[in-house]
Enzyme design. Sequence first.
Site, PDB file in Angstrom:
ATOM      1  N   HIS A   1      85.836  -2.090  46.188  1.00  0.00           N
ATOM      2  CA  HIS A   1      85.378  -3.362  45.622  1.00  0.00           C
ATOM      3  C   HIS A   1      85.312  -3.249  44.106  1.00  0.00           C
ATOM      4  O   HIS A   1      84.658  -4.041  43.438  1.00  0.00           O
ATOM      5  CB  HIS A   1      83.996  -3.726  46.150  1.00  0.00           C
TER       6      HIS A   1
ATOM      7  N   HIS B   1      90.852  -7.245  51.217  1.00  0.00           N
ATOM      8  CA  HIS B   1      91.328  -5.920  51.615  1.00  0.00           C
ATOM      9  C   HIS B   1      92.564  -6.014  52.514  1.00  0.00           C
ATOM     10  O   HIS B   1      92.883  -5.068  53.212  1.00  0.00           O
ATOM     11  CB  HIS B   1      90.229  -5.160  52.352  1.00  0.00           C
TER      12      HIS B   1
END
Lengths: 381, 211
Positions: free
Chosen positions: A268, A106
Amino acid sequence: MMVKITKVKTQIDTLDQPTRKKHFGAVGFFIGTLLALIFWHELMKEAIIVKKIINNAEQVVEEMLQGVVLAHPQYVKRVEGFNVLVRANSPVAGKVGLVSGGGSGHEPSHAGYVGKGMLDGAVAGAVFTSPTPDQVYEAVRAVDGGQGVLLIIKNYTGDIMNFEMAAEMADADGIKVAKVVVNDDVAVENSTWTTGRRGIAGTVFVHKIAGAKAETGAGLEEVQRVAEKVIANVRSMGMALSPCIVPAAGKPSFTLAENEVEIGMGIHGEPGTHREAIRSADETTEHLVDKILKDLPLAAGDEVAVMVNGLGGTPPMELYIINRKVAELLGKQQVVITKTFVGNYMTSLEMAGFSVTILKLDAELKELLLAPADTPALVQY
Amino acid sequence: MANVILAIEVLADIIIANKEKLTEIDAAIGDADHGINMARGFEAVRTKLATAKPDDIGAVLKMVGMTLISTVGGASGPLYGTAFMRAAGVVQGQQVLNSDKAGQMLAAAIGGIKERGKAVKGEKTMLDALEPAYEAFQGGLAAGKSLAECMELATAAAQAGLEYTKTIIATKGRASYLGERSLGHQDAGATSSYLMLAALTELAKGQEQEG
């Protein structure tokens, strides 16, 4: 590859001798074709893996962390033996420590926000996987300056369990630990689900504002209160044009048809609300902002902060086009945009797509949002 | 004791062999990491087993639990890790495992998973495979069946539970964010639980035949 070839050998061995002689040609041809197919399949698999600029799927987090420390030694240092980066001057005596983290992939979240005015420590789990309790515990120990530590957790079952276990371990050490759970994603929300909503890019606002509060010397309860206030007033939603490839999996986490997009997917690659044919930037942005405003009604004169967040595979050009529409939509409602962030803040590897985050401000949140920050990924005077 | 170490090796084998399958199942409604994470954990367990010299069954299981907690991450790490730690508590200091103890271990493991995950049966989680498995195991014990027979009953119940997860909406874990979109898909955690029970059953059957 070895395993599959071994299996083929086993098949040959189990054929009885006469049959093997009689049909040697046919069997040989069959085996040959099979081997060629397996070989081709493996090659294709490797070809996908090679499309990432990595050395070894098992080492991506380790090598990334080494690179971050080399790039930003003035900001961060590594907690020896752990996937934890803390402020170069940690622990800061007399200040509440802020620890966040989650799966890797991320970036710049979360280590990018370690520095003055934001986080004290960031824990990097495996790609898209929450860090383990021992790692979080080490981060807590490394940043505790005697005033306690606030854990900023995104609302995923795994993150909550691992951070809670770490908090239990730190409590046993006599470190005061408080926690907040960010749940800003309105896409797949349904408040009757006990697990609630996902936490996505709005988390960066929690880092910023709670971090600014901690910098004032406020106590743990005060910092937690402000973090909770941000969480109550922040909403996000995203969309994806393309999937991402988790290095260890080596293949896309989902597939979309040529003209298809996924609305409301998670950071995700979790599925979202639905798939639809791709629409214009304006139409897509309007859809997302509508969903957000249904959940966070704004009135004329309200002040907000806006974040147009890229997921890793979308160029700034497109993000600015989206931001233009967000500003127009809020302007129509006479909502005042106090500050806008456009860029990659909470990414999903190379996923193409974006999320929009809107944070409703009051005087306190506004002051803390505008307070200085000095971190690798966010600098503001 | 040797049997328990063998059993752990069997668990590691089945999880590592099904790494991709589990990840694919997880991708449909979750975040596509269950197989990868569990395999990483059991690779670490294999490595530890090769060098560690635990004194008793409890110590073996405790080591497995700690290793899973510190290497798996995600939700499966704390859940399976806690399960093994709780099972370890039942057989602390013991060298031999019998059917009664096996049942108690399963009960303790399930209790740990429920507490850690704040979940109950019917939420599309591993509990949907494990709870029916436990009930079937106890039913077998009460009927005076052998360990392998009890395990077979448990595995069949877990398989039925796994099928059941396809028919319900997730309310726990990442799949819960999808609501109705989770229908039709089996739960990844329930799948790994079923696989482990199935592998242990094969082991128990093989050992019983050997006598």
